[in-house]
Each structure stands twice: as C-alpha cells, then as structure tokens.
Design a protein around this motif. Structure first.
Motif, PDB file in Angstrom:
ATOM      1  N   LEU A  26       0.851  -1.184   0.000  1.00  0.00           N
ATOM      2  CA  LEU A  26       0.000   0.000   0.000  1.00  0.00           C
ATOM      3  C   LEU A  26       0.889   1.237   0.000  1.00  0.00           C
ATOM      4  CD1 LEU A  26      -2.785   1.415   0.380  1.00  0.00           C
ATOM      5  CD2 LEU A  26      -2.445   1.160   2.851  1.00  0.00           C
ATOM      6  N   GLY A  27       0.542   2.205  -0.836  1.00  0.00           N
ATOM      7  CA  GLY A  27       1.325   3.428  -0.914  1.00  0.00           C
ATOM      8  C   GLY A  27       0.515   4.651  -0.529  1.00  0.00           C
ATOM      9  N   SER A  28       1.203   5.662  -0.011  1.00  0.00           N
ATOM     10  CA  SER A  28       0.606   6.962   0.280  1.00  0.00           C
ATOM     11  C   SER A  28       1.544   8.023  -0.279  1.00  0.00           C
ATOM     12  CB  SER A  28       0.441   7.163   1.793  1.00  0.00           C
ATOM     13  OG  SER A  28      -0.056   8.463   2.081  1.00  0.00           O
ATOM     14  N   TRP A  29       0.985   9.093  -0.841  1.00  0.00           N
ATOM     15  CA  TRP A  29       1.844  10.119  -1.429  1.00  0.00           C
ATOM     16  C   TRP A  29       1.289  11.514  -1.165  1.00  0.00           C
ATOM     17  CZ3 TRP A  29      -0.973  12.937  -4.895  1.00  0.00           C
ATOM     18  CH2 TRP A  29      -2.043  12.308  -5.536  1.00  0.00           C
ATOM     19  N   VAL A  30       2.201  12.468  -1.172  1.00  0.00           N
ATOM     20  CA  VAL A  30       1.833  13.877  -1.092  1.00  0.00           C
ATOM     21  C   VAL A  30       2.613  14.604  -2.178  1.00  0.00           C
ATOM     22  CG1 VAL A  30       3.544  14.250   0.737  1.00  0.00           C
ATOM     23  CG2 VAL A  30       1.769  15.954   0.346  1.00  0.00           C
ATOM     24  N   LEU A  48      -2.092   1.505  -4.958  1.00  0.00           N
ATOM     25  CA  LEU A  48      -1.992   0.060  -4.764  1.00  0.00           C
ATOM     26  C   LEU A  48      -1.088  -0.516  -5.850  1.00  0.00           C
ATOM     27  CD1 LEU A  48      -5.741  -0.869  -4.048  1.00  0.00           C
ATOM     28  CD2 LEU A  48      -3.920  -0.416  -2.388  1.00  0.00           C
ATOM     29  N   PRO A  49       0.166  -0.837  -5.518  1.00  0.00           N
ATOM     30  CA  PRO A  49       1.053  -1.448  -6.508  1.00  0.00           C
ATOM     31  C   PRO A  49       0.779  -2.940  -6.626  1.00  0.00           C
ATOM     32  CG  PRO A  49       2.203  -1.202  -4.435  1.00  0.00           C
ATOM     33  CD  PRO A  49       0.823  -0.630  -4.224  1.00  0.00           C
ATOM     34  N   GLY A 108      -0.307  -1.080 -11.291  1.00  0.00           N
ATOM     35  CA  GLY A 108      -0.659  -0.257 -10.141  1.00  0.00           C
ATOM     36  C   GLY A 108      -1.799   0.693 -10.437  1.00  0.00           C
ATOM     37  N   TYR A 109      -2.542   1.022  -9.378  1.00  0.00           N
ATOM     38  CA  TYR A 109      -3.664   1.955  -9.505  1.00  0.00           C
ATOM     39  C   TYR A 109      -3.759   2.781  -8.227  1.00  0.00           C
ATOM     40  CZ  TYR A 109      -8.377   3.836  -9.774  1.00  0.00           C
ATOM     41  OH  TYR A 109      -9.447   4.696  -9.794  1.00  0.00           O
ATOM     42  N   GLY A 110      -4.054   4.074  -8.387  1.00  0.00           N
ATOM     43  CA  GLY A 110      -4.214   4.937  -7.228  1.00  0.00           C
ATOM     44  C   GLY A 110      -5.187   6.059  -7.506  1.00  0.00           C
ATOM     45  N   GLU A 111      -5.541   6.785  -6.454  1.00  0.00           N
ATOM     46  CA  GLU A 111      -6.452   7.917  -6.575  1.00  0.00           C
ATOM     47  C   GLU A 111      -6.000   9.032  -5.644  1.00  0.00           C
ATOM     48  OE1 GLU A 111     -10.431   6.616  -5.758  1.00  0.00           O
ATOM     49  OE2 GLU A 111     -10.517   5.273  -7.495  1.00  0.00           O
ATOM     50  N   SER A 112      -6.381  10.248  -6.004  1.00  0.00           N
ATOM     51  CA  SER A 112      -6.083  11.400  -5.154  1.00  0.00           C
ATOM     52  C   SER A 112      -7.276  11.690  -4.257  1.00  0.00           C
ATOM     53  CB  SER A 112      -5.791  12.633  -6.013  1.00  0.00           C
ATOM     54  OG  SER A 112      -6.995  13.110  -6.603  1.00  0.00           O
ATOM     55  N   THR A 130     -10.134  18.037  -7.289  1.00  0.00           N
ATOM     56  CA  THR A 130     -10.029  17.551  -8.663  1.00  0.00           C
ATOM     57  C   THR A 130      -9.608  16.091  -8.599  1.00  0.00           C
ATOM     58  OG1 THR A 130      -9.361  19.749  -9.436  1.00  0.00           O
ATOM     59  CG2 THR A 130      -8.929  17.882 -10.899  1.00  0.00           C
ATOM     60  N   PHE A 131     -10.561  15.203  -8.793  1.00  0.00           N
ATOM     61  CA  PHE A 131     -10.333  13.770  -8.614  1.00  0.00           C
ATOM     62  C   PHE A 131      -9.401  13.241  -9.700  1.00  0.00           C
ATOM     63  CE2 PHE A 131     -11.923   9.338  -9.328  1.00  0.00           C
ATOM     64  CZ  PHE A 131     -11.421   8.811  -8.153  1.00  0.00           C
ATOM     65  N   ILE A 132      -8.290  12.643  -9.285  1.00  0.00           N
ATOM     66  CA  ILE A 132      -7.277  12.143 -10.217  1.00  0.00           C
ATOM     67  C   ILE A 132      -7.122  10.643 -10.039  1.00  0.00           C
ATOM     68  CG2 ILE A 132      -4.851  12.265 -10.907  1.00  0.00           C
ATOM     69  CD1 ILE A 132      -4.827  15.129  -9.755  1.00  0.00           C
ATOM     70  N   ARG A 133      -7.084   9.939 -11.160  1.00  0.00           N
ATOM     71  CA  ARG A 133      -6.803   8.503 -11.152  1.00  0.00           C
ATOM     72  C   ARG A 133      -5.381   8.282 -11.662  1.00  0.00           C
ATOM     73  NH1 ARG A 133     -11.797   5.793 -10.883  1.00  0.00           N
ATOM     74  NH2 ARG A 133     -13.597   7.028 -11.534  1.00  0.00           N
ATOM     75  N   GLN A 134      -4.665   7.415 -10.991  1.00  0.00           N
ATOM     76  CA  GLN A 134      -3.287   7.086 -11.354  1.00  0.00           C
ATOM     77  C   GLN A 134      -3.270   5.644 -11.858  1.00  0.00           C
ATOM     78  OE1 GLN A 134      -0.685   7.353  -8.001  1.00  0.00           O
ATOM     79  NE2 GLN A 134       1.158   6.823  -9.135  1.00  0.00           N
TER      80      GLN A 134
END
Length: 288
Positions: free
Chosen positions: A103-107, A120-121, A157-161, A165-169
C-alpha cells in the motif's frame, strides 16, 4: 583532527528538497511534516520505504511511502479520515477485492498547492481496472481497447487522489520480450487514443542508445482530461537519466539540485519523460 559524520534522516531529506525548490513555504513544510508523522512506522519496522520524486525543473515534488498493507492500512485510513476529512470506503473496498500486499501513500507539492492520495502497486487485471474506471466511460473504453490490442501488456498499479479535482493514477507495463521500438510505438498508440501530444521524434533513439529493454506507461487522469502521460524506465543508468533531463531543458541549477538528492538517496528507482498540462517534463524517483 577528529571528523564528524552527519546522518540526515528521511524527513530531513524531504524538507531539504522542499526548501531547495521554489515550492518552499511554511504551510508546505508543515504539511510534509504532518504527513510523515501520521503515516510512517517506527524506524525499527522494515516493512516500509520512502521515495522522493522530482521533476527536472523542481516544479513538482512528490513524497511517497510504500509498505505492507497489513501494517499501514490503519495508519493511512486514520490520517485520511481524521486529518483530511475524506471517506476511505473506496480504499477499504479495493483492499478487500484486490487483496494487495503493498500500500502506498503520497503527497504532491506544486505551484498551485498540495495534493495527496493512495496507491496500490501490484498486478491488476484489466477487467478490475475497467471496473474502477466505470465513471470515466470514454477512458475505460480506450484502455480496454488498447489492452485487447496488446494482450501481453499489464497493469502494475492503480491509485487515486483525495483532492477536489479527482485524479486517477494508472501504471501500465509493456511486454519486455518485444523490442523497445515495438513497446515505444504501442505506447504512442495509447498516447494518440487519449489525444495526448506526441513525444520528440528522437526519444526512441535515446532509449535505444542507452539500451532500454522495457517501458512503463504512467497515466494521471481526471474524468475530463489526461494530466500526465509518462514513459517510465525502471533502474535507469545515470547517462539515460541525464539524457532525458536534457531533453526537457535542464538548467545548471536543476542539475545541482538532482545531484544533491542523488547523493542523499539509496538508489534511483525510475526516470520518466512526460507530456503534462505544463508541457514536456522529466521526473526522477529516488529511494531515500
């Protein structure tokens, strides 16, 4: 004469990078400190790593933590709910459905402000990916079409902000058994489908010259547009890193900044050349 070796810890490295950029401010520093304090595990815990990502021009800094899901999920959820006042149901649901080990967290800090999110990698099926993209029907169809055309590509991998402004990674990986030319042109096909500006014509030659064997594709998307389309190389050589930074207009000050981060880091995780809403950029990930 006695000499003293100074040890710089992880949060000090993060704050040094911030204060060495044009993004330095007391609110940004306070946000970084709070994020680190809320998400990090005790230093004796081996199940976490921190990375620092920087664009070549120091206009975007991202701090990233990754670790075992079972040790981090509670801390992350508490931070998101209590500090950011957001609903973490989607993260909890995907954790249950996908059962990710990490599990990842980012700023992310940029001239317009601060953004944060989760990641989520790990291998994710395109069916699972399309399910979470269901509200963005157009992009869902494009990625599904591309995946059907190039069946050996994978989602890694997939992530969200958590921002307004909703961002999908979305991170994709090409098939390493194919030539770098084939991988590159398949990535460009997705680039065209998503209506992203193309890359400089000699980029493929740079990849070939520096013996790149596999490409990743990194997407940051809103429901309306693609904010970033990146071509990523994992564990790059320093020569490739420099070539891609020079491609995106590298100044002496920018080079000095990355050299300082490089000296403080354990290794370079990846380098990525990107088409963004702010033009062509190169981003580098360092493990701290």
């Amino acid at each position: 004469m006695n000499s003293t070796t100074l040890t710089i810890n992880t949060p000090q490295k993060m704050l040094w990078a911030l204060h060495s950029s044009s993004l330095s401010s007391e609110p940004n520093a306070a946000f970084v400190k709070e994020w680190y304090e809320q998400v990090h595990l005790p230093s004796t815990t081996p199940e976490q790593n921190f990375e620092l990502w920087s664009t070549h021009d120091r206009q975007r800094l991202t701090l990233y933590q990754i670790g075992a899901t079972h040790t981090l999920i509670t801390k992350h959820a508490a931070y998101y709910q209590n500090r950011l006042q957001v609903n973490t149901n989607v993260l909890q649901r995907l954790r249950s459905d996908w059962r990710p080990e990490k599990l990842g967290s980012w700023v992310e800090i940029h001239p317009e402000g601060v953004n944060t999110g989760w990641y989520l990698p790990g291998l994710i099926s395109f069916n699972q990916l399309c399910q979470v993209l269901e509200k963005s029907v157009f992009k869902q169809k494009i990625i599904h079409r591309w995946a059907n055309m190039f069946v050996h590509s994978t989602c890694i991998g997939y992530g969200e902000s958590w921002s307004t402004t909703f961002i999908r990674q979305v991170d994709l990986m090409a098939n390493a058994t194919q030539s770098i030319s084939s991988q590159y042109h398949k990535a460009l096909h997705l680039c065209e489908l998503l209506e992203v500006p193309t890359f400089p014509s000699f980029l493929l030659e740079i990849f070939q010259t520096h013996e790149v064997h596999q490409l990743g594709v990194s997407l940051w998307m809103t429901d309306e547009s693609v904010l970033k389309f990146g071509l990523r190389v994992f564990k790059p050589s320093i020569k490739l890193l420099m070539a891609l930074c020079l491609l995106a207009s590298f100044t002496d000050e920018d080079e000095d900044f990355l050299a300082q981060i490089h000296s403080m880091s354990a290794r370079v995780q990846w380098v990525e050349v990107q088409q963004t809403t702010d033009g062509l950029k190169t981003e580098v990930s360092y493990q701290l």
